[in-house]
Design a protein around this motif. Structure first.
Motif, PDB file in Angstrom:
ATOM      1  N   UNK A  68       0.829  -1.211   0.000  1.00  9.71           N
ATOM      2  CA  UNK A  68       0.000   0.000   0.000  1.00  9.71           C
ATOM      3  C   UNK A  68       0.863   1.261   0.000  1.00  9.71           C
ATOM      4  N   UNK A  69       0.443   2.249  -0.799  1.00 10.05           N
ATOM      5  CA  UNK A  69       1.043   3.570  -0.731  1.00 10.05           C
ATOM      6  C   UNK A  69       2.246   3.802  -1.627  1.00 10.05           C
ATOM      7  N   UNK A  70       2.522   2.891  -2.545  1.00  9.49           N
ATOM      8  CA  UNK A  70       3.689   3.064  -3.417  1.00  9.49           C
ATOM      9  C   UNK A  70       3.304   3.769  -4.718  1.00  9.49           C
ATOM     10  N   UNK A  71       4.283   4.454  -5.307  1.00 13.34           N
ATOM     11  CA  UNK A  71       4.040   5.280  -6.491  1.00 13.34           C
ATOM     12  C   UNK A  71       4.257   4.544  -7.803  1.00 13.34           C
ATOM     13  N   UNK A  72       5.152   3.584  -7.819  1.00 10.34           N
ATOM     14  CA  UNK A  72       5.501   2.924  -9.075  1.00 10.34           C
ATOM     15  C   UNK A  72       6.043   1.538  -8.810  1.00 10.34           C
ATOM     16  N   UNK A  73       5.841   0.654  -9.790  1.00  7.63           N
ATOM     17  CA  UNK A  73       6.428  -0.685  -9.744  1.00  7.63           C
ATOM     18  C   UNK A  73       7.305  -0.864 -10.972  1.00  7.63           C
ATOM     19  N   UNK A  74       8.529  -1.330 -10.751  1.00  8.64           N
ATOM     20  CA  UNK A  74       9.454  -1.678 -11.827  1.00  8.64           C
ATOM     21  C   UNK A  74       9.551  -3.200 -11.824  1.00  8.64           C
ATOM     22  N   UNK A  75       8.821  -3.824 -12.741  1.00  8.28           N
ATOM     23  CA  UNK A  75       8.671  -5.279 -12.736  1.00  8.28           C
ATOM     24  C   UNK A  75       9.760  -5.891 -13.615  1.00  8.28           C
ATOM     25  N   UNK A  76      10.784  -6.419 -12.961  1.00  2.71           N
ATOM     26  CA  UNK A  76      11.976  -6.929 -13.649  1.00  2.71           C
ATOM     27  C   UNK A  76      12.095  -8.440 -13.558  1.00  2.71           C
ATOM     28  N   UNK A  77      11.061  -9.096 -13.118  1.00  2.00           N
ATOM     29  CA  UNK A  77      11.073 -10.548 -12.984  1.00  2.00           C
ATOM     30  C   UNK A  77      10.720 -11.182 -14.320  1.00  2.00           C
ATOM     31  N   UNK A  78      11.500 -12.145 -14.755  1.00  2.00           N
ATOM     32  CA  UNK A  78      11.205 -12.807 -16.021  1.00  2.00           C
ATOM     33  C   UNK A  78      11.990 -14.087 -16.174  1.00  2.00           C
ATOM     34  N   UNK A  79      11.553 -14.914 -17.126  1.00  2.00           N
ATOM     35  CA  UNK A  79      12.225 -16.182 -17.389  1.00  2.00           C
ATOM     36  C   UNK A  79      12.494 -16.304 -18.885  1.00  2.00           C
ATOM     37  N   UNK A  80      13.479 -17.114 -19.227  1.00  2.00           N
ATOM     38  CA  UNK A  80      13.752 -17.428 -20.621  1.00  2.00           C
ATOM     39  C   UNK A  80      12.844 -18.564 -21.067  1.00  2.00           C
ATOM     40  N   UNK A  81      12.463 -18.538 -22.330  1.00  2.00           N
ATOM     41  CA  UNK A  81      11.623 -19.607 -22.876  1.00  2.00           C
ATOM     42  C   UNK A  81      12.435 -20.838 -23.259  1.00  2.00           C
ATOM     43  N   UNK A  82      13.769 -20.725 -23.241  1.00  2.00           N
ATOM     44  CA  UNK A  82      14.637 -21.831 -23.659  1.00  2.00           C
ATOM     45  C   UNK A  82      14.430 -23.041 -22.736  1.00  2.00           C
ATOM     46  N   UNK A  83      14.118 -24.185 -23.336  1.00  2.00           N
ATOM     47  CA  UNK A  83      13.954 -25.416 -22.571  1.00  2.00           C
ATOM     48  C   UNK A  83      12.659 -25.509 -21.788  1.00  2.00           C
ATOM     49  N   UNK A  84      11.720 -24.623 -22.052  1.00  2.00           N
ATOM     50  CA  UNK A  84      10.468 -24.585 -21.299  1.00  2.00           C
ATOM     51  C   UNK A  84       9.304 -24.830 -22.255  1.00  2.00           C
ATOM     52  N   UNK A  85       8.361 -25.680 -21.847  1.00  2.00           N
ATOM     53  CA  UNK A  85       7.218 -25.898 -22.732  1.00  2.00           C
ATOM     54  C   UNK A  85       6.293 -24.679 -22.731  1.00  2.00           C
ATOM     55  N   UNK A  86       5.423 -24.619 -23.722  1.00  2.00           N
ATOM     56  CA  UNK A  86       4.618 -23.418 -23.957  1.00  2.00           C
ATOM     57  C   UNK A  86       3.732 -23.075 -22.765  1.00  2.00           C
ATOM     58  N   UNK A  87       3.123 -24.077 -22.157  1.00  2.00           N
ATOM     59  CA  UNK A  87       2.203 -23.815 -21.050  1.00  2.00           C
ATOM     60  C   UNK A  87       2.942 -23.287 -19.821  1.00  2.00           C
ATOM     61  N   UNK A  88       4.106 -23.883 -19.544  1.00  2.00           N
ATOM     62  CA  UNK A  88       4.894 -23.424 -18.393  1.00  2.00           C
ATOM     63  C   UNK A  88       5.384 -21.998 -18.620  1.00  2.00           C
ATOM     64  N   UNK A  89       5.827 -21.696 -19.849  1.00  2.00           N
ATOM     65  CA  UNK A  89       6.290 -20.339 -20.145  1.00  2.00           C
ATOM     66  C   UNK A  89       5.151 -19.329 -19.999  1.00  2.00           C
ATOM     67  N   UNK A  90       3.974 -19.688 -20.472  1.00  2.00           N
ATOM     68  CA  UNK A  90       2.812 -18.799 -20.329  1.00  2.00           C
ATOM     69  C   UNK A  90       2.503 -18.560 -18.854  1.00  2.00           C
ATOM     70  N   UNK A  91       2.545 -19.624 -18.052  1.00  2.00           N
ATOM     71  CA  UNK A  91       2.236 -19.474 -16.638  1.00  2.00           C
ATOM     72  C   UNK A  91       3.229 -18.557 -15.945  1.00  2.00           C
TER      73      UNK A  91
END
Length: 228
Positions: A68-91
């Motif tokens: 609560x009460x924050x001004x901005x979010x810098x969303x830097x979380x991510x994964x590579x699609x290499x070696x990952x099936x389509x459904x897992x990558x989407x999730x």
């Protein structure tokens, strides 16, 4: 300066991009409070930084009081699609990000949300590459959540910040290519410092452009440096 100081949320600080963005936020005189949301401790000890451990990003409801009460979010979380099936990558890309962002928007509807996407993302959601379609759908649906402001960042090659610990190992083999890219195709490469500066620029001062490509990252970073 006091009126411009912001309270930020940063995710992904145990990865290369998030660590670098957090580093720039700590250095910035425009940021006075940072909530780092991670699965595991990032090891950063600084007066500006508070850490919240969210062990399952697919279950973000538990963080409501902390955000609560924050001004901005810098969303830097991510994964590579290499070696990952389509459904897992989407999730891990679409479902995780939208669920997290939905809770943020409910608690802070006026906040700015910046998402690290990637060069080649497919905004039409119709292209040949599955990862690009998923990234495109993620961008498109984030933009519809109703944040006060929303930005998609699409860096290509990123040069790590010297001295930080979470650079991906293969970067030490390709660092020599950055001067060549800068000479031949300047917008294809940026430093992690420039990416962080650009994210801070839009989070603090805004930008008319919402999809931030490589050349935009360089321009926004320069703009932020001119303010200091």
């Amino acid at each position: 300066m006091e009126n411009l100081q912001k309270q930020l949320i940063i995710t992904g600080a145990t990865g290369m991009v998030g660590e670098g963005v957090l580093h720039e936020a700590i250095l910035s005189p425009y940021v006075n409070q940072i909530l780092v949301i991670n699965r595991k401790p990032c090891g950063v000890d600084h007066p500006k930084v508070t850490e919240y451990l969210l062990t399952d990003f697919l279950k973000p409801e538990e963080m409501r009081e902390a955000i609560k009460g924050y001004d901005a979010c810098l969303f830097c979380l991510g994964v590579s699609s290499v070696g990952m099936n389509a459904e897992e990558y989407k999730q891990k890309t679409y479902d995780l990000t939208l669920g997290f962002a939905h809770v943020l928007q409910e608690e802070n509807p006026n906040m700015s949300f910046s998402y690290i996407s990637g060069a080649g993302t497919d905004s039409t959601e119709q292209g040949r590459l599955a990862w690009a379609r998923v990234k495109g759908k993620t961008e498109n649906d984030l933009s519809k959540l109703g944040f006060g402001d929303y930005y998609s960042f699409r860096p290509a090659m990123i040069k790590p910040t010297p001295g930080l610990k979470n650079a991906l190992p293969f970067y030490k083999y390709i660092n020599w290519t950055f001067p060549i890219l800068n000479a031949l195709v300047p917008h294809m490469a940026c430093t992690l410092k420039e990416l962080g500066e650009a994210m801070l620029e839009v989070s603090i001062f805004g930008s008319a452009k919402k999809t931030i490509e490589g050349n935009d990252i360089l321009a926004l970073a320069k703009q932020m440096r001119m303010r200091l």
